[in-house]
Design a protein around this motif. Structure first.
Motif, short mmCIF file in Angstrom:
data_model
loop_
_atom_site.label_atom_id
_atom_site.label_comp_id
_atom_site.label_asym_id
_atom_site.label_seq_id
_atom_site.Cartn_x
_atom_site.Cartn_y
_atom_site.Cartn_z
N ASP A 338 0.84 -0.94 0.45
CA ASP A 338 -0.24 0.05 -0.44
C ASP A 338 0.94 1.39 0.22
O ASP A 338 0.24 2.31 -0.70
CB ASP A 338 -0.87 -0.18 1.24
CG ASP A 338 -2.07 -0.98 1.37
OD1 ASP A 338 -2.64 -1.46 -0.14
OD2 ASP A 338 -2.01 -2.37 2.24
N SER A 341 2.47 1.76 -3.68
CA SER A 341 1.28 1.81 -4.45
C SER A 341 1.25 3.45 -4.15
O SER A 341 0.62 4.11 -5.34
CB SER A 341 0.42 1.54 -4.59
OG SER A 341 -0.50 2.24 -5.51
N LEU A 363 1.44 -4.62 -6.66
CA LEU A 363 0.46 -3.41 -6.04
C LEU A 363 -0.98 -3.35 -5.84
O LEU A 363 -1.50 -3.79 -6.96
CB LEU A 363 0.73 -2.24 -7.08
CG LEU A 363 2.18 -1.63 -7.08
CD1 LEU A 363 2.52 -0.54 -7.71
CD2 LEU A 363 2.91 -1.43 -5.33
N ALA A 366 -2.90 -1.71 -9.33
CA ALA A 366 -1.74 -1.45 -10.58
C ALA A 366 -2.24 -1.18 -11.25
O ALA A 366 -2.13 -0.35 -12.24
CB ALA A 366 -0.80 -2.99 -10.46
N LEU A 369 -3.47 2.25 -11.08
CA LEU A 369 -3.18 3.18 -11.39
C LEU A 369 -1.64 3.41 -12.49
O LEU A 369 -1.85 4.51 -13.46
CB LEU A 369 -1.42 3.27 -10.20
CG LEU A 369 -0.09 3.64 -10.48
CD1 LEU A 369 -0.55 4.89 -10.28
CD2 LEU A 369 0.84 3.19 -9.03
#
Length: 671
Positions: A338, A341, A363, A366, A369
Motif C-alpha cells: 500500500d 502504491s 501493487l 496496479a 494506477l
C-alpha cells in the motif's frame, strides 16, 4: 494529462439534524428530549459529522478531503463510489486505531466528483502533494530530476545540464538521480564528444580558443576551428550514444578512423582514436547495463523496524542513470504494498512517466494506477510489472539490496542522532531532546551583499527543505549616505548584531503569524547563534520584544585563535562554558555551526556574483533580455552603450526611437 477533466465540486454543507426533513410529528405530541451531543473531538462526533455528508453524496468516482478544526487537511482519498467509500468511515468497529484518530479529528469534509476513477487517482496524488496531509503516505522529497540537454536554439548546439521547464526545440536525456551524476556524465562525454558547453554570451564574445579547446574538450566553433558538417557529426554521435546506440556510434567512429588513416590523415585518425578510447572508458564505468530494457524506473521497497525505504533506479537506453533512496512518511499499520502504491502515484506527479515501471511488490489496483498514469501522458501505454525472473528480476534484486543497505544506514544514523540530541539536551539543560534545532549565521564583505542563513536539524539529520536565506534589507553599503530624515535607520556596514536582529525578527514574526499555536512543526526547540555574547544579547532583544520565552537560546563562539575544539557557549543567566575537547556532542554542534556557515557564505557568494555580472543596462526601464542582447551584440559592451550617441542607439536592431531616447536619457541623467 492531455486535457483537464470535467469535475464537479460538491458544496461543503455542515451536516445538520440527521432526522429526515419530511418526517411528520403528531399534533400535540410533546417535543422529544434531545439527546446529548457527542463531545467535540470524540470518535462519536467525527462519525456523526461524516454520516451527515453520506446522505447527499452521489454514487460516482471522486476525491474526498477530511479537515480538522483548524482548517488543515487531515487526509485525501479517492473512491470509485464516493457514497460507499465515505460511509465506511461511519463504522468504527471496522476502523484501525489510526483511522479512529483521523475520524475523531474530522470536523468537515470536501468532495470533488470526477468522470473516472483514473482521474480521481491523479487528482488525489496532486492534492496530497499540495496539502501534505498527516494521515497520508507522504513523499518527502519532490524535487525535479536533472537531465542532459542538447540545446538546438543556436547554430552551434550546446551540451549542458538542465533542470526545470523544457523547451520544445531542445533534446533531453535522462532523468539522472542527482546533479553529481549529470556532472560526471558530462565530464566524461566531453572527452569523447567535444561539443561546446559555454553560454551563448561567452560564445559570442570569444576571439580565440579557450582552455577547453587546449585540453581537447571542445572543437572551438566560436572561432571557426570546425566546420558545420564536422560539428553536426559530433552532435549526431552524442544523440546516438545517449539514445542507446553506443555500439553503432563506436563502430562508425572506428570506420572513420580507418578511413582517415588510409587517406594518410593521421592527425584526424588520432583524434578519432582518442574519442573511441574515451567512449570505451564511459561504457566500462556503467555499473549496470540492461540492454533489453529501453525505458524503465525501478521501485524496490524494503521494510524494517516500522520504516520503509524505497530505492528508485532510472534505466534509459539500456544504461543505469543512477539511483536514489526515499523514506516516505506512513502509518505503521500500512502494508508495504500500500505504501509503495501511494509512493509511485505521488512520484509521477509533475514528472515524465517511462513506458515500464518495475515494482518489488504486487501493487493493489496496479491496473488503475497504470491507467491513471497513461491518462496523464496522453494515453501512452504504461506497464506496471512485478518481475519474477530474467534480467528485470536481477535488476530488482540489485535494487532491493540497495534498499536494505540504505535503510540499515538510516536506522543506525537515527540511533546515533538520537543519542547526540540527548547529549545536547543534557549539555544545555533542556527538558527534552530538541526535535528541531535552528542555527543562524550572517555573511558579508564589509557590509556589502549582506545575507543571513538559517539551517535546520533534527532527529532525521539536516532538513534542507527547511533552510532559509535572508537578504539583509536594512544593511548599508560601505560609505553609503545616511538615511534621510523620517526614513527608517539602516544597519551600519559591518554591524553583525544589527543584522542578526533583523534576521531573527523576520523569522519569528513570520512564525508568530503563520503558526501561533505552534503545532505545525515550524517552531524550534533550540536556537543556535554563530557568535559570542554580543550576538546572544541581540537575539535576546528580539525574543524579549516578541514575548518569546520558551525557546532555548545558545550562542557558540570559536575559542582562542579561532581554534576548533575550544569553543565557548553562552546562554542567558549562565556563565560561559565549554565542553570536553573530545565530546561527541561538541563535534555535533561544530558540524551544525559549520553547516550554517557554509550555507550563509554560499548564499552571499551567489548574491555577490549576481551583482558582479549585472550591468547598467539592467537598470534601464523597459530593457529586457532580448533588447539587452541586441545592444551588447551591436556595441560590444555595456560601457559602449552608455557612451553611444542617440543616432547610434537608434541604429540597433529592435530598438525603437522612443526606447533609444529612454536609454540615452538614462545614462545622461546619472541613472
Amino acid at each position: 494529462m492531455s486535457g483537464k477533466p470535467e469535475i464537479d465540486v460538491l458544496p461543503v454543507i455542515p451536516p445538520a439534524d440527521l432526522r429526515p426533513a419530511n418526517e411528520d410529528v403528531p399534533a400535540g405530541a410533546a417535543d422529544p428530549v434531545p439527546e446529548a451531543a457527542p463531545a467535540e473531538g470524540s470518535l462519536a462526533a467525527g462519525t456523526a459529522i461524516i454520516a451527515g455528508y453520506v446522505r447527499t453524496l452521489p454514487r460516482k468516482p471522486g476525491v474526498y478531503r477530511m479537515i480538522d478544526a483548524k482548517g488543515d487537511v487531515l487526509y485525501v482519498g479517492k473512491a470509485r463510489l464516493l457514497k460507499s467509500r465515505v460511509a465506511s468511515y461511519t463504522q468504527p468497529t471496522r476502523l484501525s486505531t489510526r483511522l479512529m484518530r483521523m475520524v475523531s479529528a474530522t470536523v468537515a469534509m470536501e468532495f470533488v466528483v470526477t468522470d473516472s476513477e483514473a482521474e480521481a487517482l491523479l487528482l488525489e496524488n496532486n492534492l496530497i502533494k499540495r496539502f501534505k496531509p498527516r494521515f497520508n503516505v507522504l513523499l518527502r522529497d519532490d524535487k525535479s530530476f536533472p537531465y542532459i540537454v542538447i540545446r538546438r536554439d543556436h547554430a552551434w548546439p550546446q551540451l549542458a545540464k538542465h533542470r526545470g521547464a523544457r523547451n520544445e526545440t531542445d533534446e533531453y536525456f535522462g532523468p539522472f538521480a542527482s546533479a553529481g551524476a549529470v556532472n560526471r556524465t558530462l565530464y566524461t562525454l566531453q572527452r569523447a564528444f567535444p561539443l561546446r558547453s559555454c553560454s551563448d554570451s561567452i560564445f559570442a564574445n570569444r576571439t580565440r580558443p579557450c582552455l577547453q579547446y587546449q585540453i581537447k574538450r571542445c572543437v572551438a566553433p566560436c572561432v571557426g576551428r570546425v566546420t558545420d558538417e564536422e560539428y553536426g557529426s559530433i552532435v549526431d554521435d552524442v544523440r546516438g550514444f545517449l539514445g542507446g546506440k553506443s555500439r553503432e556510434v563506436q563502430s562508425q567512429l572506428s570506420q572513420r578512423m580507418e578511413t582517415a588513416s588510409a587517406n594518410l590523415e593521421f592527425e584526424r585518425a588520432a583524434v578519432l582514436r582518442d574519442r573511441i578510447r574515451a567512449l570505451t572508458a564511459i561504457q566500462s564505468h556503467q555499473s549496470i547495463e540492461i540492454s533489453e530494457i529501453e525505458e524503465a524506473d525501478v521501485f524496490a521497497a524494503h521494510e524494517e523496524g516500522g520504516q520503509i525505504c524505497v530505492q528508485v533506479f532510472f534505466v534509459r537506453a539500456g544504461n543505469n542513470l543512477g539511483n536514489k533512496a526515499y523514506f516516505p512518511s506512513h502509518g505503521k499499520e500500512l502494508e508495504i504494498a500500500d505504501v509503495l502504491s501511494s509512493f509511485v502515484g505521488q512520484f509521477y506527479s509533475g514528472r515524465p512517466v517511462p513506458r515500464e515501471i518495475l515494482v518489488s511488490h504486487p501493487l493493489p489496483e496496479a491496473d488503475l494506477l497504470a491507467a491513471a498514469l497513461s491518462l496523464s501522458t496522453g494515453n501512452r501505454r504504461i506497464e506496471i510489472i512485478c518481475p519474477q525472473r530474467g534480467p528485470r528480476r536481477d535488476l530488482m534484486e540489485h535494487a532491493l539490496a540497495n534498499a536494505r543497505e540504505a535503510l540499515g544506514r538510516r536506522v543506525a544514523e537515527s540511533a546515533s542522532q538520537r543519542k547526540l540530541l540527548d547529549g545536547v539536551a543534557q549539555a544545555f539543560g533542556l527538558d527534552a531532546p530538541p526535535q528541531r534545532i535552528e542555527v543562524y549565521d550572517n555573511s558579508h564583505i564589509q557590509g556589502s551583499d549582506a545575507v543571513g542563513g538559517m539551517i535546520v536539524a533534527g532527529p532525521e539529520g539536516f532538513q534542507k527543505n527547511h533552510y532559509r536565506k535572508f537578504n539583509i534589507r536594512t544593511a548599508a553599503a560601505p560609505g553609503a549616505a545616511p538615511a534621510p530624515d523620517g526614513a527608517a535607520p539602516g544597519i551600519s556596514a559591518g554591524d553583525d548584531y544589527g543584522m542578526m536582529r533583523e534576521v531573527l525578527t523576520r523569522r519569528f514574526k513570520r512564525a508568530l503569524k503563520e503558526d501561533p499555536a505552534r503545532d505545525k512543526g515550524l517552531w524550534p526547540d533550540l536556537v543556535l547563534i554563530d557568535g559570542g555574547l554580543g550576538q546572544l544579547n541581540a537575539a535576546l532583544e528580539v525574543f524579549t520584544e516578541l514575548a518569546i520565552d520558551d525557546v532555548a537560546l545558545v550562542s557558540i563562539a570559536k575559542g582562542p585563535d579561532r581554534d576548533a575544539g575550544r569553543e565557548r557557549f553562552f546562554m542567558p543567566g549562565r556563565p560561559p562554558f565549554s565542553l570536553e575537547a573530545r565530546d561527541p556532542v561538541l563535534y555535533f554542534l561544530q558540524r551544525l555551526r559549520d553547516e550554517a556557515h557554509r550555507f550563509a557564505i554560499g548564499t552571499h557568494r551567489t548574491r555577490r556574483s549576481m551583482g558582479i555580472s549585472r550591468s547598467g543596462l539592467d537598470e534601464v526601464p523597459g530593457i529586457g533580455a532580448a533588447r539587452k542582447r541586441a545592444l551588447l551584440h551591436h556595441f560590444g559592451s555595456a560601457r559602449a552603450v552608455a557612451t553611444a550617441t542617440l543616432e547610434d542607439l537608434q541604429a540597433t536592431p529592435g530598438v525603437s526611437r522612443t526606447m533609444a531616447k529612454k536609454i540615452y536619457d538614462h545614462f545622461r541623467s546619472g541613472g
